[in-house]
Design a protein around this motif. Structure first.
Motif, mmCIF file in Angstrom:
data_model
loop_
_atom_site.group_PDB
_atom_site.id
_atom_site.type_symbol
_atom_site.label_atom_id
_atom_site.label_comp_id
_atom_site.label_asym_id
_atom_site.label_seq_id
_atom_site.Cartn_x
_atom_site.Cartn_y
_atom_site.Cartn_z
ATOM 1 N N HIS A 1 0.859 -1.192 0.000
ATOM 2 C CA HIS A 1 0.000 0.000 0.000
ATOM 3 C C HIS A 1 0.898 1.246 0.000
ATOM 4 C CE1 HIS A 1 -2.737 3.095 1.478
ATOM 5 N NE2 HIS A 1 -3.724 2.307 1.058
ATOM 6 N N PRO A 2 0.551 2.251 -0.795
ATOM 7 C CA PRO A 2 1.441 3.415 -0.944
ATOM 8 C C PRO A 2 1.751 4.184 0.341
ATOM 9 C CG PRO A 2 -0.604 3.687 -2.219
ATOM 10 C CD PRO A 2 -0.601 2.302 -1.693
ATOM 11 N N ALA A 3 0.889 4.059 1.360
ATOM 12 C CA ALA A 3 1.121 4.842 2.581
ATOM 13 C C ALA A 3 2.067 4.159 3.557
ATOM 14 C CB ALA A 3 -0.224 5.098 3.270
ATOM 15 N N VAL A 4 2.376 2.889 3.300
ATOM 16 C CA VAL A 4 3.038 2.101 4.345
ATOM 17 C C VAL A 4 4.542 1.939 4.104
ATOM 18 C CG1 VAL A 4 3.085 -0.168 5.457
ATOM 19 C CG2 VAL A 4 0.899 0.863 4.818
ATOM 20 N N VAL B 1 -1.531 -5.649 13.740
ATOM 21 C CA VAL B 1 -0.394 -5.119 12.974
ATOM 22 C C VAL B 1 0.062 -3.784 13.539
ATOM 23 C CG1 VAL B 1 -0.892 -6.303 10.800
ATOM 24 C CG2 VAL B 1 -1.916 -4.083 11.223
ATOM 25 N N PHE B 2 1.375 -3.593 13.475
ATOM 26 C CA PHE B 2 1.998 -2.318 13.830
ATOM 27 C C PHE B 2 2.496 -1.720 12.519
ATOM 28 C CE2 PHE B 2 2.193 -5.047 17.431
ATOM 29 C CZ PHE B 2 1.953 -4.228 18.520
ATOM 30 N N VAL B 3 2.085 -0.481 12.247
ATOM 31 C CA VAL B 3 2.377 0.096 10.936
ATOM 32 C C VAL B 3 3.185 1.387 11.084
ATOM 33 C CG1 VAL B 3 1.317 1.108 8.873
ATOM 34 C CG2 VAL B 3 0.240 -0.848 10.007
ATOM 35 N N PHE C 1 -0.704 2.445 14.638
ATOM 36 C CA PHE C 1 0.352 3.197 13.962
ATOM 37 C C PHE C 1 1.464 3.432 14.969
ATOM 38 C CE2 PHE C 1 -3.520 4.406 11.612
ATOM 39 C CZ PHE C 1 -3.119 4.005 10.341
ATOM 40 N N THR C 2 2.699 3.252 14.531
ATOM 41 C CA THR C 2 3.810 3.403 15.461
ATOM 42 C C THR C 2 4.969 4.096 14.745
ATOM 43 O OG1 THR C 2 5.380 2.154 16.819
ATOM 44 C CG2 THR C 2 4.555 1.039 14.898
ATOM 45 N N ALA D 1 -6.641 3.657 8.635
ATOM 46 C CA ALA D 1 -6.638 2.318 9.252
ATOM 47 C C ALA D 1 -7.657 1.427 8.543
ATOM 48 C CB ALA D 1 -6.955 2.426 10.738
ATOM 49 N N LYS D 2 -8.836 1.984 8.294
ATOM 50 C CA LYS D 2 -9.901 1.238 7.597
ATOM 51 C C LYS D 2 -9.450 0.829 6.206
ATOM 52 C CE LYS D 2 -14.278 2.777 9.242
ATOM 53 N NZ LYS D 2 -15.085 3.957 9.111
ATOM 54 N N GLU D 3 -8.827 1.789 5.524
ATOM 55 C CA GLU D 3 -8.380 1.528 4.152
ATOM 56 C C GLU D 3 -7.324 0.403 4.124
ATOM 57 O OE1 GLU D 3 -7.308 5.148 2.034
ATOM 58 O OE2 GLU D 3 -5.862 3.962 0.843
#
Ligand code: PRX
Length: 659
Positions: free
Chosen positions: A529-532, A551-553, A588-589, A566-568
């Motif tokens: 995913h482009p944001a991650v 998951v930790f993102v 998110f971290t 988060a939903k996406e």
């Protein structure tokens, strides 16, 4: 019951009347035991040697033998009364029912085999089967294997990317699917998903579509063909003789999760797998002529392969196949199916039991379950509460529960009681004959009674996987992680009575509702995913599912954490891997703990996340301590050497693995 047990009859034929002496004998007479089992099946040509190491850890069973597992499931019964027996009672999600005799199953399998042959399918070709739990799914599996082609069944809950990756890895020529189907009242668009997957698979030549729902799906000219068109001109008396397969020829590839992002294609073969699936069905479930056997698994998992299709059909028993879900439309759906088909043996999962437990005892109480005589459990450790509920509400406080431990890789049940042995809630009890299971330290030395360690098996058995498709090196790791033994990836203890308690995975495999997921599969999906920027996925204890995914993102620069994102991201996992893998928790971290070489330390994250304290890893060791879930000691002030290197959750307890 005990006197008439199938296992008793075999033990008596060898001069034994207690299991433990018989088991010890079996360890020293492994070949004799398996020869006896194999002789009950049909072989076109007998084997010359029972077992042979080729180059360790690769091996062969029934060397030189020629057989076909489908001959043993169908053809062999055509000269016996089994011919007119019901092979499957089927119930659809919407309540419709259908029954098929062994003869009808034989006829339809031959017709489809002919149809597939007309499409050019031949021995050794790979075929992906992406179908709902309908009788045609079974027919498809049997027809492919009859021709000597290799099936790879993909669970209907997997998304397009997962189907695509499996097709690509197996280099399948053909997909057999359906337009769609309903499960739990929800429509699954199987053909659309298949189209999306096949758009990126260069090897697929034909797509066979069973019209289950009458959906208006797109059919690509020259590639797609309806099942009924393929079979339209093929008469009922068509016989396509079973391809005579070498014992070691491939029967199927079944993908399962491991510790990398790429699922492993576990390879099973015609000879040994048939013998293992047959013998365990006969002994563990103690199959008798008038039994009605119901394994509630999905054919997409190994349990469905071995104990919906192959094992039961080889024994000639009548089975139930159910397309729906346990609590749809009401939480007594399973009990109603069991009552109406007069099920005598029920084989299910702890998750299934826990899921129905929460609706209350009144739901099973509405149904006459008096036909049941034996219960089974598989897929994850069964917690004592679920065991007691199952035994009380379904088993009338008297039925034996076979807690069966095994894996996709083992092909058939390895550790389980049979009906002649004592039971213990939460324990799969003792290994089956010839299975040299033990709990060991990192040098493969037994840890002794009462201590924790790694669950291993010391010698190959017939239904063991032969390799990982296209990746023999990955297969070798099973035999190399611990010296000279098969390492299952589980932790276990053997109690003072010699009973084995399997506690859970010690690797990065997550078990959600008994289904196996790899941390890396979920992580690879999210990093696409482009944001991650980076992700760590772990399993977290879950009262219902055993574990759920957390998951930790870490986000890339320019992206901000938000509920929408988060939903996406969760939706992204659903559409790339499947609903099964969707994280229940997403955090998110800004950073993640890593080794010096930059590897994410999931075990630390797991430990920290579970016990909400700072835990730092050290070396790996099987020594571990067990604490009730909420009483884990604070490791903050201990020196690094004493800290936790792994942990797992089992039966309401956290297990911390320390030096
Ligand atoms: O961790 C063990 C658990 O399931 C793993 C194998 O998963 P899979 O290949 O998907 O096969 C599941 C169905 C055979 C094992 O490594 N497991 C399976 N059965 C049990 C179990 N854990 C405890 N008790 C069991 N009876």
């Amino acid at each position: 019951m005990v006197e008439n047990a199938n296992i008793t009859a075999y033990m008596k034929s060898k001069g034994f009347d207690d299991y433990e002496t018989f088991y010890k004998w079996s360890l020293e007479h492994r070949d004799e035991y398996w020869d006896d089992q194999a002789k009950e099946l049909h072989w076109f040509e007998p084997w010359q040697k029972t077992f042979e190491w080729t180059t360790k850890p690769f091996f062969k069973w029934f060397v030189g033998g020629k057989t076909n597992i489908v001959y043993n499931c169908l053809d062999r019964h055509m000269d016996t009364p089994v011919r007119n027996k019901v092979a499957f009672h089927w119930e659809g999600d919407n309540g419709e029912t259908r029954s098929m005799t062994y003869e009808q199953l034989y006829v339809e399998t031959n017709r489809l085999a002919k149809g597939l042959q007309n499409l050019g399918l031949k021995k050794g070709d790979r075929v992906a089967i992406y179908m709902p739990a309908i009788l045609e799914q079974i027919i498809a599996v049997l027809a492919v294997a009859r021709l000597g082609a290799v099936h790879t069944v993909v669970f209907g809950g997997f998304a397009a990317n997962a189907l695509r990756d499996r097709i690509i890895d197996a280099q399948a020529r053909l997909v057999i699917t359906a337009d769609g189907n309903h499960r739990g009242g929800k429509l699954i668009q199987l053909k659309n998903i298949t189209d999306e997957a096949v758009a990126e698979t260069p090897t697929i030549e034909k797509v066979v579509v069973f019209n289950r729902e009458g959906l208006d799906v797109s059919m690509k000219e020259g590639r797609d063909i309806y099942w009924h068109d393929l079979l339209a001109d093929i008469p009922a008396d068509t016989v396509v003789p079973c391809e005579q397969m070498d014992s070691e020829d491939l029967l199927y590839i079944l993908y399962t999760s491991g510790s990398t992002g790429k699922p492993k294609g576990v390879v099973h073969v015609h000879g040994g797998y048939a013998v293992g699936a047959y013998a365990t069905t006969k002994f563990v479930f103690d199959i008798k002529d008038n039994d009605i056997f119901w394994c509630t698994a999905d054919v997409g998992w190994v349990t469905g392969h071995s104990y919906i299709i192959y094992g039961p059909l080889m024994t000639g028993v009548t089975s139930v196949l159910f397309e729906g879900t346990p609590a749809y439309p009401n939480p007594d759906r399973w009990w109603s199916v069991a009552e109406r088909f007069k099920v005598t043996i029920l084989y299910t999962s702890p998750t299934g039991i826990r899921g129905l437990m929460r609706f209350g005892e009144e739901w099973p109480a509405k149904h006459d379950l008096s036909h049941l005589r034996l219960l089974g459990s598989v897929g994850e450790p069964i917690n004592p509460e679920a065991w007691m509920w199952y035994r009380h509400n379904i088993g009338r406080d008297e039925l034996p529960i076979m807690d069966t431990w095994w894996q996709t890789e083992t092909g058939s049940i390895m550790i389980s009681p049979t009906i002649i042995q004592p039971l213990k809630p939460g324990s799969a009890t003792r290994p089956l004959p010839t299975i040299e299971a033990d709990v060991v330290d990192k040098n493969s030395h037994s840890v002794g009674l009462g201590k924790g360690g790694f669950l291993i098996i010391r010698h190959p058995w017939p239904s063991q996987m032969r390799t990982i498709y296209n990746d023999p090196a990955r297969y070798q790791t099973y035999w190399e992680t611990l010296p000279d033994v098969y390492f299952a990836g589980d932790a276990a203890t053997i109690d003072k009575q010699g009973f084995i308690r399997v506690q859970g995975r010690v690797d990065d495999v997550i078990k959600v509702s008994g289904h196996r997921l790899g941390s890396m599969e979920i992580e690879s999906s999210l990093v696409s995913h482009p944001a991650v920027a980076e992700v760590a996925a772990i399993g977290k204890p879950d009262e219902l599912k055993g574990e759920h995914v957390k998951v930790f993102v870490i986000l890339k620069n320019g992206f901000e954490p938000s509920d929408e994102l988060a939903k996406e991201l969760k939706l992204h996992v659903r559409t790339t891997v499947g609903a099964l893998a969707v994280p229940e928790e997403l955090e998110f971290t800004p950073s993640l703990p890593k080794t010096r070489s930059g590897k994410i330390m999931r075990r630390v994250i797991r430990a920290v996340s579970w016990v909400s304290r700072s835990v730092i890893p050290v070396h790996w060791t099987p020594e571990h301590k067990t604490y009730p879930y909420h009483c884990v000691p604070d490791y903050k002030n201990r020196s690094r050497q004493n800290l936790v290197c792994s942990c797992f959750y089992s039966r309401g307890h956290i297990h911390l693995v320390t030096m």
